[in-house]
Motif scaffolding. Sequence first.
Motif, PDB file in Angstrom:
ATOM      1  N   GLY A 176      63.532  18.800  18.917  1.00  0.00           N
ATOM      2  CA  GLY A 176      63.567  19.593  17.699  1.00  0.00           C
ATOM      3  C   GLY A 176      62.691  19.075  16.575  1.00  0.00           C
ATOM      4  O   GLY A 176      62.779  19.533  15.449  1.00  0.00           O
ATOM      5  N   THR A 177      61.817  18.103  16.866  1.00  0.00           N
ATOM      6  CA  THR A 177      60.919  17.543  15.846  1.00  0.00           C
ATOM      7  C   THR A 177      59.475  17.878  16.200  1.00  0.00           C
ATOM      8  O   THR A 177      59.202  18.444  17.265  1.00  0.00           O
ATOM      9  CB  THR A 177      61.064  16.005  15.738  1.00  0.00           C
ATOM     10  N   ILE A 178      58.575  17.497  15.350  1.00  0.00           N
ATOM     11  CA  ILE A 178      57.148  17.684  15.615  1.00  0.00           C
ATOM     12  C   ILE A 178      56.703  16.877  16.836  1.00  0.00           C
ATOM     13  O   ILE A 178      55.660  17.131  17.420  1.00  0.00           O
ATOM     14  CB  ILE A 178      56.303  17.345  14.368  1.00  0.00           C
ATOM     15  N   CYS A 179      57.519  15.918  17.257  1.00  0.00           N
ATOM     16  CA  CYS A 179      57.223  15.074  18.426  1.00  0.00           C
ATOM     17  C   CYS A 179      57.922  15.558  19.692  1.00  0.00           C
ATOM     18  O   CYS A 179      57.989  14.826  20.680  1.00  0.00           O
ATOM     19  CB  CYS A 179      57.649  13.641  18.143  1.00  0.00           C
ATOM     20  N   ALA A 180      58.432  16.783  19.675  1.00  0.00           N
ATOM     21  CA  ALA A 180      59.245  17.283  20.786  1.00  0.00           C
ATOM     22  C   ALA A 180      58.567  17.142  22.147  1.00  0.00           C
ATOM     23  O   ALA A 180      59.230  16.876  23.149  1.00  0.00           O
ATOM     24  CB  ALA A 180      59.642  18.737  20.541  1.00  0.00           C
ATOM     25  N   GLU A 181      57.259  17.298  22.205  1.00  0.00           N
ATOM     26  CA  GLU A 181      56.527  17.208  23.471  1.00  0.00           C
ATOM     27  C   GLU A 181      55.681  15.940  23.574  1.00  0.00           C
ATOM     28  O   GLU A 181      54.871  15.807  24.487  1.00  0.00           O
ATOM     29  CB  GLU A 181      55.627  18.440  23.635  1.00  0.00           C
ATOM     30  N   ALA A 182      55.855  15.039  22.647  1.00  0.00           N
ATOM     31  CA  ALA A 182      55.003  13.838  22.595  1.00  0.00           C
ATOM     32  C   ALA A 182      55.363  12.827  23.681  1.00  0.00           C
ATOM     33  O   ALA A 182      56.517  12.669  24.055  1.00  0.00           O
ATOM     34  CB  ALA A 182      55.116  13.186  21.222  1.00  0.00           C
ATOM     35  N   GLU A 183      54.332  12.153  24.136  1.00  0.00           N
ATOM     36  CA  GLU A 183      54.477  11.046  25.080  1.00  0.00           C
ATOM     37  C   GLU A 183      54.569   9.760  24.267  1.00  0.00           C
ATOM     38  O   GLU A 183      53.894   9.611  23.248  1.00  0.00           O
ATOM     39  CB  GLU A 183      53.243  11.018  25.975  1.00  0.00           C
ATOM     40  N   LEU A 184      55.413   8.842  24.702  1.00  0.00           N
ATOM     41  CA  LEU A 184      55.518   7.534  24.057  1.00  0.00           C
ATOM     42  C   LEU A 184      54.950   6.485  24.997  1.00  0.00           C
ATOM     43  O   LEU A 184      55.471   6.266  26.085  1.00  0.00           O
ATOM     44  CB  LEU A 184      56.972   7.198  23.723  1.00  0.00           C
ATOM     45  N   LEU A 185      53.863   5.858  24.570  1.00  0.00           N
ATOM     46  CA  LEU A 185      53.270   4.759  25.327  1.00  0.00           C
ATOM     47  C   LEU A 185      53.709   3.449  24.686  1.00  0.00           C
ATOM     48  O   LEU A 185      53.545   3.268  23.477  1.00  0.00           O
ATOM     49  CB  LEU A 185      51.753   4.828  25.253  1.00  0.00           C
ATOM     50  N   VAL A 186      54.259   2.561  25.484  1.00  0.00           N
ATOM     51  CA  VAL A 186      54.694   1.260  24.979  1.00  0.00           C
ATOM     52  C   VAL A 186      53.817   0.194  25.613  1.00  0.00           C
ATOM     53  O   VAL A 186      53.765   0.067  26.836  1.00  0.00           O
ATOM     54  CB  VAL A 186      56.182   0.998  25.303  1.00  0.00           C
ATOM     55  N   GLU A 187      53.120  -0.551  24.776  1.00  0.00           N
ATOM     56  CA  GLU A 187      52.282  -1.650  25.245  1.00  0.00           C
ATOM     57  C   GLU A 187      52.975  -2.959  24.902  1.00  0.00           C
ATOM     58  O   GLU A 187      53.314  -3.203  23.751  1.00  0.00           O
ATOM     59  CB  GLU A 187      50.909  -1.594  24.565  1.00  0.00           C
ATOM     60  N   ARG A 188      53.205  -3.787  25.922  1.00  0.00           N
ATOM     61  CA  ARG A 188      53.841  -5.084  25.712  1.00  0.00           C
ATOM     62  C   ARG A 188      52.811  -6.104  25.250  1.00  0.00           C
ATOM     63  O   ARG A 188      51.679  -6.131  25.733  1.00  0.00           O
ATOM     64  CB  ARG A 188      54.485  -5.584  27.003  1.00  0.00           C
ATOM     65  N   VAL A 189      53.215  -6.940  24.309  1.00  0.00           N
ATOM     66  CA  VAL A 189      52.359  -8.008  23.802  1.00  0.00           C
ATOM     67  C   VAL A 189      53.018  -9.335  24.185  1.00  0.00           C
ATOM     68  O   VAL A 189      54.172  -9.583  23.823  1.00  0.00           O
ATOM     69  CB  VAL A 189      52.207  -7.915  22.263  1.00  0.00           C
ATOM     70  N   ASP A 190      52.291 -10.142  24.924  1.00  0.00           N
ATOM     71  CA  ASP A 190      52.824 -11.448  25.339  1.00  0.00           C
ATOM     72  C   ASP A 190      52.968 -12.375  24.143  1.00  0.00           C
ATOM     73  O   ASP A 190      52.224 -12.280  23.167  1.00  0.00           O
ATOM     74  CB  ASP A 190      51.894 -12.110  26.357  1.00  0.00           C
ATOM     75  N   ALA A 191      53.912 -13.284  24.248  1.00  0.00           N
ATOM     76  CA  ALA A 191      54.074 -14.314  23.209  1.00  0.00           C
ATOM     77  C   ALA A 191      52.937 -15.316  23.351  1.00  0.00           C
ATOM     78  O   ALA A 191      52.602 -15.747  24.455  1.00  0.00           O
ATOM     79  CB  ALA A 191      55.418 -15.010  23.372  1.00  0.00           C
ATOM     80  N   ARG A 192      52.324 -15.649  22.214  1.00  0.00           N
ATOM     81  CA  ARG A 192      51.271 -16.663  22.180  1.00  0.00           C
ATOM     82  C   ARG A 192      51.602 -17.642  21.076  1.00  0.00           C
ATOM     83  O   ARG A 192      51.975 -17.255  19.973  1.00  0.00           O
ATOM     84  CB  ARG A 192      49.899 -16.029  21.920  1.00  0.00           C
ATOM     85  N   TRP A 193      51.469 -18.919  21.395  1.00  0.00           N
ATOM     86  CA  TRP A 193      51.766 -19.993  20.455  1.00  0.00           C
ATOM     87  C   TRP A 193      50.515 -20.805  20.200  1.00  0.00           C
ATOM     88  O   TRP A 193      49.666 -20.952  21.075  1.00  0.00           O
ATOM     89  CB  TRP A 193      52.849 -20.907  21.034  1.00  0.00           C
ATOM     90  N   ALA A 194      50.409 -21.366  18.994  1.00  0.00           N
ATOM     91  CA  ALA A 194      49.271 -22.231  18.648  1.00  0.00           C
ATOM     92  C   ALA A 194      49.765 -23.314  17.695  1.00  0.00           C
ATOM     93  O   ALA A 194      50.824 -23.188  17.073  1.00  0.00           O
ATOM     94  CB  ALA A 194      48.157 -21.429  17.991  1.00  0.00           C
ATOM     95  N   CYS A 195      48.976 -24.343  17.594  1.00  0.00           N
ATOM     96  CA  CYS A 195      49.276 -25.426  16.657  1.00  0.00           C
ATOM     97  C   CYS A 195      49.158 -24.894  15.231  1.00  0.00           C
ATOM     98  O   CYS A 195      48.200 -24.203  14.898  1.00  0.00           O
ATOM     99  CB  CYS A 195      48.303 -26.577  16.871  1.00  0.00           C
ATOM    100  N   GLY A 196      50.119 -25.245  14.405  1.00  0.00           N
ATOM    101  CA  GLY A 196      50.086 -24.824  13.017  1.00  0.00           C
ATOM    102  C   GLY A 196      49.049 -25.547  12.177  1.00  0.00           C
ATOM    103  O   GLY A 196      48.728 -25.118  11.077  1.00  0.00           O
ATOM    104  N   ARG A 197      48.506 -26.611  12.700  1.00  0.00           N
ATOM    105  CA  ARG A 197      47.526 -27.390  11.931  1.00  0.00           C
ATOM    106  C   ARG A 197      46.105 -27.242  12.486  1.00  0.00           C
ATOM    107  O   ARG A 197      45.198 -26.850  11.770  1.00  0.00           O
ATOM    108  CB  ARG A 197      47.927 -28.861  11.920  1.00  0.00           C
ATOM    109  N   CYS A 198      45.925 -27.522  13.759  1.00  0.00           N
ATOM    110  CA  CYS A 198      44.566 -27.505  14.315  1.00  0.00           C
ATOM    111  C   CYS A 198      44.242 -26.229  15.087  1.00  0.00           C
ATOM    112  O   CYS A 198      43.132 -26.089  15.588  1.00  0.00           O
ATOM    113  CB  CYS A 198      44.321 -28.740  15.184  1.00  0.00           C
ATOM    114  N   GLU A 199      45.211 -25.317  15.188  1.00  0.00           N
ATOM    115  CA  GLU A 199      45.027 -24.010  15.840  1.00  0.00           C
ATOM    116  C   GLU A 199      44.824 -24.077  17.351  1.00  0.00           C
ATOM    117  O   GLU A 199      44.451 -23.087  17.961  1.00  0.00           O
ATOM    118  CB  GLU A 199      43.880 -23.222  15.196  1.00  0.00           C
ATOM    119  N   ALA A 200      45.047 -25.235  17.970  1.00  0.00           N
ATOM    120  CA  ALA A 200      44.925 -25.335  19.428  1.00  0.00           C
ATOM    121  C   ALA A 200      45.968 -24.424  20.074  1.00  0.00           C
ATOM    122  O   ALA A 200      47.109 -24.345  19.619  1.00  0.00           O
ATOM    123  CB  ALA A 200      45.136 -26.778  19.873  1.00  0.00           C
TER     124      ALA A 200
END
Length: 113
Positions: A54-78
């Motif tokens: 019943g909304t403007i999205c009634a026929e819309a497709e929802l694509l979900v892209e997963r983003v992996d967790a990435r960690w780095a050093c808070g000081r040297c960015e390694a």
Amino acid sequence: MHEYSLVSALMDRVEREARARSALAVHKLTVRIGALAGVEPELLRSAFSLVREGTICAEAELLVERVDARWACGRCEATIPPGEVLRCPQCATPARLVSGDEIVLDQIEMEVP
């Protein structure tokens, strides 16, 4: 399940954007969900399929892209490799999360007059 409240907020945003552009319909939404965001993609899709009726999205497709967790050093960015201790191997500084906790409406495909 907080996925329903996320979809409700998503729909509010999409409807605002569609109204601002006088859109006739929304055909596709692309959302990026981080692995650590605490969102189950299948539950999000299920909630979307119910809320969009019943909304403007009634026929819309929802694509979900997963983003992996990435960690780095808070000081040297390694970069901290997955599965390693969350402390920099070079300078022993605690790691910081670079990506993987986001929930982002990335794209709206809509039909405009």
